[in-house]
Design a protein around this motif. Structure first.
Motif, PDB file in Angstrom:
ATOM      1  N   TYR A 194      -2.818 -12.252  -8.388  1.00 37.34           N
ATOM      2  CA  TYR A 194      -1.728 -11.897  -9.388  1.00 37.34           C
ATOM      3  C   TYR A 194      -0.635 -13.129  -9.327  1.00 37.34           C
ATOM      4  O   TYR A 194       0.268 -12.817  -7.715  1.00 37.34           O
ATOM      5  CB  TYR A 194      -1.608 -10.650  -8.886  1.00 37.34           C
ATOM      6  CG  TYR A 194      -0.269 -10.114  -9.654  1.00 37.34           C
ATOM      7  CD1 TYR A 194      -0.997  -8.429 -10.808  1.00 37.34           C
ATOM      8  CD2 TYR A 194       1.065  -9.612  -9.514  1.00 37.34           C
ATOM      9  CE1 TYR A 194      -0.077  -8.696 -11.227  1.00 37.34           C
ATOM     10  CE2 TYR A 194       1.723  -9.208 -10.576  1.00 37.34           C
ATOM     11  CZ  TYR A 194       1.329  -8.572 -11.132  1.00 37.34           C
ATOM     12  OH  TYR A 194       2.514  -8.153 -12.312  1.00 37.34           O
ATOM     13  N   HIS A 216       8.269  -9.859 -12.721  1.00 34.68           N
ATOM     14  CA  HIS A 216       9.193  -8.838 -13.173  1.00 34.68           C
ATOM     15  C   HIS A 216      10.203  -9.398 -13.078  1.00 34.68           C
ATOM     16  O   HIS A 216      10.881  -9.196 -12.175  1.00 34.68           O
ATOM     17  CB  HIS A 216       8.592  -8.365 -11.837  1.00 34.68           C
ATOM     18  CG  HIS A 216       7.585  -7.387 -12.255  1.00 34.68           C
ATOM     19  ND1 HIS A 216       6.571  -5.679 -11.919  1.00 34.68           N
ATOM     20  CD2 HIS A 216       5.536  -8.317 -12.532  1.00 34.68           C
ATOM     21  CE1 HIS A 216       5.643  -6.013 -12.118  1.00 34.68           C
ATOM     22  NE2 HIS A 216       5.311  -7.104 -12.242  1.00 34.68           N
ATOM     23  N   ASP A 258       3.532  -3.193  -9.006  1.00 29.92           N
ATOM     24  CA  ASP A 258       4.926  -1.920  -8.961  1.00 29.92           C
ATOM     25  C   ASP A 258       4.953  -1.502  -7.499  1.00 29.92           C
ATOM     26  O   ASP A 258       6.710  -1.545  -7.122  1.00 29.92           O
ATOM     27  CB  ASP A 258       4.776  -0.623  -9.986  1.00 29.92           C
ATOM     28  CG  ASP A 258       4.670  -1.201 -11.257  1.00 29.92           C
ATOM     29  OD1 ASP A 258       4.900  -2.869 -11.456  1.00 29.92           O
ATOM     30  OD2 ASP A 258       4.072  -0.197 -11.985  1.00 29.92           O
ATOM     31  N   ARG A 259       4.498  -1.309  -6.498  1.00 26.61           N
ATOM     32  CA  ARG A 259       5.232  -0.989  -5.238  1.00 26.61           C
ATOM     33  C   ARG A 259       5.767  -1.408  -4.484  1.00 26.61           C
ATOM     34  O   ARG A 259       6.396  -1.831  -3.601  1.00 26.61           O
ATOM     35  CB  ARG A 259       3.693  -0.154  -4.736  1.00 26.61           C
ATOM     36  CG  ARG A 259       2.967   1.334  -5.579  1.00 26.61           C
ATOM     37  CD  ARG A 259       1.841   1.713  -4.454  1.00 26.61           C
ATOM     38  NE  ARG A 259       0.910   0.943  -3.597  1.00 26.61           N
ATOM     39  CZ  ARG A 259      -0.317   0.960  -4.197  1.00 26.61           C
ATOM     40  NH1 ARG A 259      -0.349   1.974  -5.698  1.00 26.61           N
ATOM     41  NH2 ARG A 259      -1.235   0.572  -4.072  1.00 26.61           N
ATOM     42  N   HIS A 287       0.633  -1.395  -0.024  1.00 29.42           N
ATOM     43  CA  HIS A 287      -0.011  -0.188  -0.097  1.00 29.42           C
ATOM     44  C   HIS A 287       0.437   1.590  -0.219  1.00 29.42           C
ATOM     45  O   HIS A 287       0.211   2.794  -0.391  1.00 29.42           O
ATOM     46  CB  HIS A 287      -0.868  -0.082   1.247  1.00 29.42           C
ATOM     47  CG  HIS A 287      -0.584  -0.465   2.582  1.00 29.42           C
ATOM     48  ND1 HIS A 287       0.665  -0.986   2.588  1.00 29.42           N
ATOM     49  CD2 HIS A 287       0.359   1.060   3.416  1.00 29.42           C
ATOM     50  CE1 HIS A 287       0.789  -0.651   3.655  1.00 29.42           C
ATOM     51  NE2 HIS A 287       1.014   0.375   4.388  1.00 29.42           N
ATOM     52  N   SER A 294      -5.016  -4.845  -2.549  1.00 26.95           N
ATOM     53  CA  SER A 294      -5.677  -4.868  -3.532  1.00 26.95           C
ATOM     54  C   SER A 294      -7.017  -5.919  -3.709  1.00 26.95           C
ATOM     55  O   SER A 294      -7.733  -6.120  -4.300  1.00 26.95           O
ATOM     56  CB  SER A 294      -5.213  -5.530  -4.882  1.00 26.95           C
ATOM     57  OG  SER A 294      -4.932  -6.700  -5.085  1.00 26.95           O
ATOM     58  N   ASN A 311       0.314 -12.478  -5.424  1.00 28.77           N
ATOM     59  CA  ASN A 311      -0.727 -11.352  -4.496  1.00 28.77           C
ATOM     60  C   ASN A 311      -1.353 -12.906  -4.410  1.00 28.77           C
ATOM     61  O   ASN A 311      -2.388 -13.501  -5.680  1.00 28.77           O
ATOM     62  CB  ASN A 311      -1.218 -10.270  -4.788  1.00 28.77           C
ATOM     63  CG  ASN A 311      -2.696  -9.765  -3.700  1.00 28.77           C
ATOM     64  OD1 ASN A 311      -3.128 -10.389  -3.272  1.00 28.77           O
ATOM     65  ND2 ASN A 311      -3.048  -8.709  -3.864  1.00 28.77           N
ATOM     66  N   LYS A 334       0.932   6.909  -7.245  1.00 27.30           N
ATOM     67  CA  LYS A 334       0.049   6.428  -8.818  1.00 27.30           C
ATOM     68  C   LYS A 334       1.172   5.507  -9.218  1.00 27.30           C
ATOM     69  O   LYS A 334       1.489   5.750 -10.213  1.00 27.30           O
ATOM     70  CB  LYS A 334       0.895   7.779  -9.608  1.00 27.30           C
ATOM     71  CG  LYS A 334       0.154   9.359  -8.366  1.00 27.30           C
ATOM     72  CD  LYS A 334       0.693  10.257  -9.801  1.00 27.30           C
ATOM     73  CE  LYS A 334      -0.203  11.860  -9.216  1.00 27.30           C
ATOM     74  NZ  LYS A 334       0.676  12.725  -9.687  1.00 27.30           N
ATOM     75  N   LYS A 335       1.411   4.570  -8.699  1.00 26.84           N
ATOM     76  CA  LYS A 335       1.559   3.049  -9.457  1.00 26.84           C
ATOM     77  C   LYS A 335       0.896   2.060  -9.321  1.00 26.84           C
ATOM     78  O   LYS A 335      -0.170   2.846  -7.556  1.00 26.84           O
ATOM     79  CB  LYS A 335       2.933   2.939  -8.296  1.00 26.84           C
ATOM     80  CG  LYS A 335       3.889   3.992  -9.091  1.00 26.84           C
ATOM     81  CD  LYS A 335       5.176   3.165  -8.778  1.00 26.84           C
ATOM     82  CE  LYS A 335       6.290   4.416  -9.528  1.00 26.84           C
ATOM     83  NZ  LYS A 335       6.698   4.898  -9.044  1.00 26.84           N
ATOM     84  N   THR A 336       0.709   0.784  -9.319  1.00 28.07           N
ATOM     85  CA  THR A 336      -0.090  -0.245  -9.492  1.00 28.07           C
ATOM     86  C   THR A 336       0.282  -0.999  -8.392  1.00 28.07           C
ATOM     87  O   THR A 336       1.559  -0.622  -7.294  1.00 28.07           O
ATOM     88  CB  THR A 336       0.116  -1.345 -10.422  1.00 28.07           C
ATOM     89  OG1 THR A 336       1.602  -2.333 -10.817  1.00 28.07           O
ATOM     90  CG2 THR A 336      -0.289  -0.320 -11.809  1.00 28.07           C
ATOM     91  N   THR A 337      -0.496  -1.683  -7.323  1.00 22.09           N
ATOM     92  CA  THR A 337      -0.259  -1.970  -6.106  1.00 22.09           C
ATOM     93  C   THR A 337       1.132  -3.177  -6.127  1.00 22.09           C
ATOM     94  O   THR A 337       2.259  -3.714  -5.399  1.00 22.09           O
ATOM     95  CB  THR A 337      -1.155  -3.587  -5.200  1.00 22.09           C
ATOM     96  OG1 THR A 337      -2.426  -2.239  -5.001  1.00 22.09           O
ATOM     97  CG2 THR A 337      -1.006  -4.265  -4.091  1.00 22.09           C
TER      98      THR A 337
END
Length: 164
Positions: free
Chosen positions: A118, A122, A95-96, A86, A114, A129, A90-93
């Motif tokens: 997932y 990467h 990516d964070r 969390h 989220s 997730n 301004k990024k996807t979960t």
């Protein structure tokens, strides 16, 4: 080694008890990883009756829960990062979650937040997730994950329609 992966239990708000499908499915695993949003210490205590539990704090967890915001462990030679996902803007979960371990060579990053299952690489790191076993939000089913560590690393989602 089989590891159960759970996140976003949100208890007791989203469920009065852990779903039976979850309890049955994680029984016999060597470890349970919880990626945050437990809500209460009772979730940890109940999971501990099934298998050893480690985890991190999520954005709705009270500060008195005895977990940090990020954790890195090594199991069977695999480097595993655990974070709720969390923190950041301004990024996807995913990516964070990936950026939380920037500069570290990991085989797997487990995250939550989220409630969306997932599983995607990467680079050489698998991001996973498990979704939520008690609060599917807009997903068709509730879910958790099983990670298997052996000659290879494998992660799968386990889905079910009812949380009772």
């Amino acid at each position: 080694m089989r590891i159960a992966v759970i996140s976003d239990t949100h208890m007791p708000k989203r469920a009065n008890k852990l779903p039976e499908k979850l309890v049955e499915g994680v029984r016999g695993t060597g470890l349970i990883i919880h990626a945050g949003d437990w809500s209460t210490i009772e979730v940890y205590e109940e999971l501990q009756t099934i298998a050893p539990v480690i985890g991190v704090r999520g954005n709705i967890d009270p500060p008195e829960l005895p977990f940090g915001e990020k954790l890195m462990i090594v199991k069977k030679g695999y480097r595993i990062g655990i974070v709720h996902g969390h923190v950041g803007k301004k990024k996807t979960t995913p990516d964070r979650a990936y950026e939380a371990f920037q500069g570290q060579k990991l085989d797997l990053i487990v995250f939550g937040h989220s409630h969306i299952p997932y599983k995607q690489y990467h680079g050489e790191t698998l991001l996973f997730n498990p979704g939520s076993p008690t609060d599917k939000r807009f997903q068709p089913e509730f879910s958790y994950g099983i990670v298997t560590l052996g000659g290879t690393l494998d992660a799968e989602h386990i889905y079910y329609k009812r949380k009772d």
